[in-house]
Design a protein around this motif. Structure first.
Motif, short mmCIF file in Angstrom:
data_model
loop_
_atom_site.label_atom_id
_atom_site.label_comp_id
_atom_site.label_asym_id
_atom_site.label_seq_id
_atom_site.Cartn_x
_atom_site.Cartn_y
_atom_site.Cartn_z
N PRO A 144 -6.93 1.60 2.73
CA PRO A 144 -5.85 0.72 3.21
C PRO A 144 -6.21 -0.52 3.99
O PRO A 144 -5.46 -1.39 4.08
CB PRO A 144 -5.24 1.93 4.22
N LEU A 145 -7.47 -0.39 4.44
CA LEU A 145 -8.05 -1.57 5.43
C LEU A 145 -7.99 -2.84 4.45
O LEU A 145 -8.01 -4.05 4.92
CB LEU A 145 -9.05 -1.31 6.32
N ILE A 146 -8.53 -2.68 3.27
CA ILE A 146 -9.12 -3.88 2.27
C ILE A 146 -7.77 -4.05 1.36
O ILE A 146 -7.97 -4.84 0.43
CB ILE A 146 -10.19 -3.46 1.96
N THR A 147 -6.95 -3.12 1.30
CA THR A 147 -5.74 -3.36 0.41
C THR A 147 -4.78 -4.43 1.08
O THR A 147 -4.35 -4.54 2.14
CB THR A 147 -4.80 -2.03 0.26
N PRO A 148 -4.35 -5.49 0.20
CA PRO A 148 -3.33 -6.30 0.65
C PRO A 148 -2.33 -5.71 1.12
O PRO A 148 -1.64 -4.80 0.58
CB PRO A 148 -3.19 -7.18 -0.33
N GLU A 149 -1.60 -6.20 2.31
CA GLU A 149 -0.40 -5.55 2.84
C GLU A 149 0.77 -5.62 1.95
O GLU A 149 1.63 -4.59 1.89
CB GLU A 149 -0.20 -5.99 4.26
N VAL A 203 0.67 -5.34 -1.09
CA VAL A 203 0.86 -4.24 -2.01
C VAL A 203 1.32 -2.94 -1.59
O VAL A 203 2.11 -2.15 -1.99
CB VAL A 203 -0.74 -4.17 -2.43
N THR A 204 0.68 -2.73 -0.26
CA THR A 204 1.41 -1.25 0.43
C THR A 204 2.70 -1.45 0.57
O THR A 204 3.32 -0.47 0.60
CB THR A 204 0.58 -1.30 1.99
N GLY A 205 3.21 -2.64 1.00
CA GLY A 205 4.85 -2.76 1.24
C GLY A 205 5.35 -2.53 -0.16
O GLY A 205 6.46 -1.65 0.02
N VAL A 206 5.05 -3.02 -1.26
CA VAL A 206 5.78 -2.80 -2.51
C VAL A 206 5.62 -1.32 -2.83
O VAL A 206 6.75 -0.82 -3.49
CB VAL A 206 5.21 -3.77 -3.54
N ALA A 207 4.51 -0.97 -2.72
CA ALA A 207 4.10 0.52 -3.04
C ALA A 207 5.09 1.54 -2.33
O ALA A 207 5.76 2.50 -2.67
CB ALA A 207 2.72 0.84 -2.73
#
Length: 262
Positions: free
Chosen positions: A98-103, A105-109
């Motif tokens: 989660p620290l290296i994943t673009p935020e 991407v996390t938001g859309v997911a």
């Protein structure tokens, strides 16, 4: 030459922030010409019930995310350090994703997950998303501190009659307290300022303050937004400074050495 380039870099980096802070004290409704100092826009902000409601939501979400992520992150850090075999190593690598994943991407997911489960976007969805996103930060900070603890101290406490829970409460928790407080302050600041994840997971109303500001500037930048931004900046700087100071107040090894490079 290096000093000059560094000075130019920091000048360009902080000039827009300084301009926002300066024009938040402008006495007139102007974003280009400063005509005098005034607290007019700060008074306008505190009299705006919509913005105050968004501020209250941001504080609520930040508090819940802080408590939830610290509790889960502390347990995860203990498990990763104390786990035997390759399980702890693999879990540690997964925790860093989660620290290296673009935020974004996390938001859309997160948005797709809530929509797929038929969950209506609301304050609750923002809280769940922020807690999930913040766990990794807490784990990284606390993991180094847990690894530095001497397990023999806990064993000695149990040899003297303490239960496993008592040894954790009376021995381990006090040793972890500086790192726990530092990570809590840091997570609170990160969540309060977060826009991307909140934008994808929030409902219609009330919205977090960062999302509300974005919605407002689409129709033109108002001087009130400068006042809000300045207050958020001052609060974030204060929280980050507190997070860095807590380990030093308790002594070295507080847990933020990972972030401060010490």
């Amino acid at each position: 030459m290096a000093i000059a380039l560094t000075a130019v870099f920091f000048f360009l980096l902080y000039l827009p922030i300084a301009m926002v802070a300066l024009f938040s004290f402008d006495s007139q409704k102007s974003l280009t010409v400063f005509k005098g100092f005034s607290l007019r826009w700060y008074r306008a902000f505190f009299s705006d019930h919509v913005l105050i409601g968004s501020l209250g939501m941001s504080l609520k979400v930040s508090l819940v995310a802080t408590v939830g992520s610290v509790a889960l992150g502390a347990a995860l850090a203990m498990g990763l350090v104390r786990a035997r075999g390759r399980l702890g190593s693999y879990a540690g690598l997964i925790m860093l994703v989660p620290l290296i994943t673009p935020e974004i991407v996390t938001g859309v997911a997160s948005l797709l997950l809530f929509k797929g489960l038929g969950i209506t976007l609301s304050t609750g969805t923002v809280m769940v998303s922020e807690v999930t996103f913040s766990i990794s930060y807490v784990t990284v900070i606390l993991r180094s501190r847990v690894a530095a603890l001497n397990p023999e101290v806990e064993e000695a406490a149990m040899d003297l009659g303490a239960t496993r829970w008592q040894s954790l409460r009376l021995v381990t928790f006090p040793a972890l307290l500086p790192a726990i407080l530092a990570s809590a302050v840091l997570v609170f600041a990160l969540v309060f300022d977060d826009f991307v994840l909140a934008y994808f997971t929030t409902g219609v109303d009330p919205q977090p303050l960062a999302v509300r500001i974005y919605s407002a500037i689409r129709f033109g930048v108002q001087p009130t937004i400068n006042a809000v931004g300045t207050l958020m900046l001052a609060g974030s700087i204060g929280l980050i400074a507190l997070a860095l100071a807590i380990p030093r107040l308790f002594g070295r090894g507080g847990g933020l050495d990972v972030l401060s490079g010490e």
